[in-house]
Scaffold this active site. Sequence first.
Site, PDB file in Angstrom:
ATOM      1  N   SER A 283      -4.007  -1.077  14.865  1.00  0.00           N
ATOM      2  CA  SER A 283      -4.843   0.113  15.072  1.00  0.00           C
ATOM      3  C   SER A 283      -5.362   0.104  16.502  1.00  0.00           C
ATOM      4  CB  SER A 283      -6.033   0.032  14.112  1.00  0.00           C
ATOM      5  OG  SER A 283      -7.057   0.911  14.496  1.00  0.00           O
TER       6      SER A 283
ATOM      7  N   GLY B 267       1.545   4.593   3.843  1.00  0.00           N
ATOM      8  CA  GLY B 267       2.495   3.850   3.011  1.00  0.00           C
ATOM      9  C   GLY B 267       3.318   4.792   2.151  1.00  0.00           C
TER      10      GLY B 267
ATOM     11  N   GLY C 167       0.822  -1.217   0.000  1.00  0.00           N
ATOM     12  CA  GLY C 167       0.000   0.000   0.000  1.00  0.00           C
ATOM     13  C   GLY C 167       0.848   1.255   0.000  1.00  0.00           C
TER      14      GLY C 167
ATOM     15  N   TYR D 207     -13.399  -4.983  11.199  1.00  0.00           N
ATOM     16  CA  TYR D 207     -12.148  -4.207  11.166  1.00  0.00           C
ATOM     17  C   TYR D 207     -11.369  -4.456  12.474  1.00  0.00           C
ATOM     18  CZ  TYR D 207      -8.830  -0.342  10.717  1.00  0.00           C
ATOM     19  OH  TYR D 207      -7.669   0.402  10.638  1.00  0.00           O
TER      20      TYR D 207
HETATM   21  N1  LIG Z   1      -5.309   6.435   8.971  1.00  0.00           N
HETATM   22  C1  LIG Z   1      -5.543   6.053  10.218  1.00  0.00           C
HETATM   23  O1  LIG Z   1      -5.973   6.850  11.079  1.00  0.00           O
HETATM   24  C2  LIG Z   1      -5.273   4.651  10.639  1.00  0.00           C
HETATM   25  C3  LIG Z   1      -5.578   4.296  11.965  1.00  0.00           C
HETATM   26  C4  LIG Z   1      -5.273   3.010  12.381  1.00  0.00           C
HETATM   27  C5  LIG Z   1      -4.686   2.098  11.525  1.00  0.00           C
HETATM   28  N2  LIG Z   1      -4.428   2.468  10.231  1.00  0.00           N
HETATM   29  C6  LIG Z   1      -3.826   1.467   9.338  1.00  0.00           C
HETATM   30  O2  LIG Z   1      -2.828   2.059   8.536  1.00  0.00           O
HETATM   31  C7  LIG Z   1      -2.658   1.296   7.339  1.00  0.00           C
HETATM   32  C8  LIG Z   1      -2.520   2.224   6.144  1.00  0.00           C
HETATM   33  O3  LIG Z   1      -3.740   2.889   5.920  1.00  0.00           O
HETATM   34  P1  LIG Z   1      -3.865   4.426   5.515  1.00  0.00           P
HETATM   35  O4  LIG Z   1      -4.461   5.113   6.679  1.00  0.00           O
HETATM   36  O5  LIG Z   1      -2.589   4.908   4.950  1.00  0.00           O
HETATM   37  O6  LIG Z   1      -5.013   4.332   4.399  1.00  0.00           O
HETATM   38  P2  LIG Z   1      -5.017   4.598   2.821  1.00  0.00           P
HETATM   39  O7  LIG Z   1      -4.544   5.955   2.520  1.00  0.00           O
HETATM   40  O8  LIG Z   1      -6.387   4.216   2.396  1.00  0.00           O
HETATM   41  O9  LIG Z   1      -3.961   3.544   2.265  1.00  0.00           O
HETATM   42  C9  LIG Z   1      -4.237   2.162   2.255  1.00  0.00           C
HETATM   43  C10 LIG Z   1      -3.370   1.490   1.231  1.00  0.00           C
HETATM   44  O10 LIG Z   1      -3.682   0.090   1.207  1.00  0.00           O
HETATM   45  C11 LIG Z   1      -3.880  -0.288  -0.149  1.00  0.00           C
HETATM   46  N3  LIG Z   1      -4.739  -1.458  -0.280  1.00  0.00           N
HETATM   47  C12 LIG Z   1      -6.033  -1.602   0.063  1.00  0.00           C
HETATM   48  N4  LIG Z   1      -6.475  -2.801  -0.311  1.00  0.00           N
HETATM   49  C13 LIG Z   1      -5.443  -3.439  -0.908  1.00  0.00           C
HETATM   50  C14 LIG Z   1      -5.296  -4.693  -1.538  1.00  0.00           C
HETATM   51  N5  LIG Z   1      -6.299  -5.552  -1.671  1.00  0.00           N
HETATM   52  N6  LIG Z   1      -4.084  -5.027  -2.037  1.00  0.00           N
HETATM   53  C15 LIG Z   1      -3.052  -4.171  -1.950  1.00  0.00           C
HETATM   54  N7  LIG Z   1      -3.129  -2.958  -1.402  1.00  0.00           N
HETATM   55  C16 LIG Z   1      -4.327  -2.593  -0.885  1.00  0.00           C
HETATM   56  C17 LIG Z   1      -4.523   0.940  -0.774  1.00  0.00           C
HETATM   57  O11 LIG Z   1      -4.490   0.869  -2.188  1.00  0.00           O
HETATM   58  P3  LIG Z   1      -5.464   1.817  -3.082  1.00  0.00           P
HETATM   59  O12 LIG Z   1      -4.824   3.178  -3.072  1.00  0.00           O
HETATM   60  O13 LIG Z   1      -5.445   1.159  -4.410  1.00  0.00           O
HETATM   61  O14 LIG Z   1      -6.802   1.824  -2.407  1.00  0.00           O
HETATM   62  C18 LIG Z   1      -3.627   2.008  -0.200  1.00  0.00           C
HETATM   63  O15 LIG Z   1      -2.421   2.055  -0.899  1.00  0.00           O
HETATM   64  C19 LIG Z   1      -3.842   0.340   7.279  1.00  0.00           C
HETATM   65  O16 LIG Z   1      -3.410  -0.950   7.663  1.00  0.00           O
HETATM   66  C20 LIG Z   1      -4.809   0.882   8.322  1.00  0.00           C
HETATM   67  O17 LIG Z   1      -5.612  -0.118   8.908  1.00  0.00           O
HETATM   68  C21 LIG Z   1      -4.711   3.727   9.766  1.00  0.00           C
END
Ligand SMILES: NC(=O)c1ccc[n+]([C@@H]2O[C@H](COP(=O)([O-])OP(=O)(O)OC[C@H]3O[C@@H](n4cnc5c(N)ncnc54)[C@H](OP(=O)(O)O)[C@@H]3O)[C@@H](O)[C@H]2O)c1
Length: 308
Positions: free
Chosen positions: A152, A29, A23, A179
């Site tokens: 998370s 990421g 990601g 989730y």
């Molecule tokens: N943001 C927060 O506040 C928060 C809080 C707690 C935990 N997290 C964790 O942080 C991590 C990163 O999330 P983020 O906040 O950076 O969200 P994000 O901006 O939505 O990024 C998520 C990434 O995961 C990719 N992804 C989703 N489904 C996938 C699949 N089937 N195969 C490969 N890649 C896939 C997405 O690709 P696309 O761009 O193609 O969709 C995107 O690159 C996640 O594990 C999330 O649970 C985030």
Amino acid sequence: MKSINWTIESIPDLTGKTVLVTGGNSGLGFEAVKAFGQNGAFVVMACRSLAKGEEAKKQLIELNPTASISVMELDLTDLKSIHCFVNQFKENHSRLDILLNNAGIMMVPYGLTKDGFENQIGTNHLGHFALTGQLLELLKTTPNSRVVNVSSMAHKSGVMDMDNLLYENGKDYSPMKAYGRSKLSNLLFTYELQRFFEKNKIDSIAVAAHPGVSDTNLFNHAAPKWLMNLLRPLFLFMIQPASMGVLPEIRAAVDADVKGGQYYGPDGKREMKGYPVLVESTEASHNENDAHKLWELSEKLTGVSFTA
Ligand SMILES: NC(=O)c1ccc[n+]([C@@H]2O[C@H](COP(=O)([O-])OP(=O)(O)OC[C@H]3O[C@@H](n4cnc5c(N)ncnc54)[C@H](OP(=O)(O)O)[C@@H]3O)[C@@H](O)[C@H]2O)c1
């Protein structure tokens, strides 16, 4: 006396290291790839959309023309895609210093992956489990390697049910419950992987991290974009930029003082934002019986076995 904060400046020189970020094209990421690249690592962004990955790479190279970044296709909802990705990765790389299992989805309606797994557990846990297991050989042969899983605060609401891990036919499903379970699974897997490394004397560690509440695209899965835009001003006081939220996962990946089985998160109130420090996960995440059962079930479902 206030201790010194761990910041982006604390990242050591990563020259010679190969880092894989799932990601890598969005949110945390993207920030992780940027930071690793700026410190000399060769970074592979594993993205489900090659077009999005290439666009993100373009932006990253504009920011830092000397960064070494490559984009590869990986869909964590598809075991075949994971297998192809691993084969290609092994063909092109002889080491893997850091595997950052970062990709994720949040609070989506009930749905199934290509292999019939509930989407959130399938993507967030099983996909990364299968990826890690197939990259184990490289992790084993790379001295001092690390696996970092991104969990998370939502793991706290997670409840395991080994008889219905995947909410078969939508039974008992709610987007939040699934989730939470997927993020609890990330921690159970991290701690079991660390025990696996120790038991088999493998020169690798497993660490977990969480970003508090960070401004990324993750929330777009949970509600329509127009609604998120409307709610955004309300959220702004409690969220932090992705460049801050990513610090716990980066620290877990590169700080020399980190030990296997640790969990990093922000130091602010209720761990919602701040600088990365060691934090505690729930008692449920340390349940060795559940961790063992989840591991066995994950091996069975994905067909990927971890062989020492
Ligand atoms: N943001 C927060 O506040 C928060 C809080 C707690 C935990 N997290 C964790 O942080 C991590 C990163 O999330 P983020 O906040 O950076 O969200 P994000 O901006 O939505 O990024 C998520 C990434 O995961 C990719 N992804 C989703 N489904 C996938 C699949 N089937 N195969 C490969 N890649 C896939 C997405 O690709 P696309 O761009 O193609 O969709 C995107 O690159 C996640 O594990 C999330 O649970 C985030």
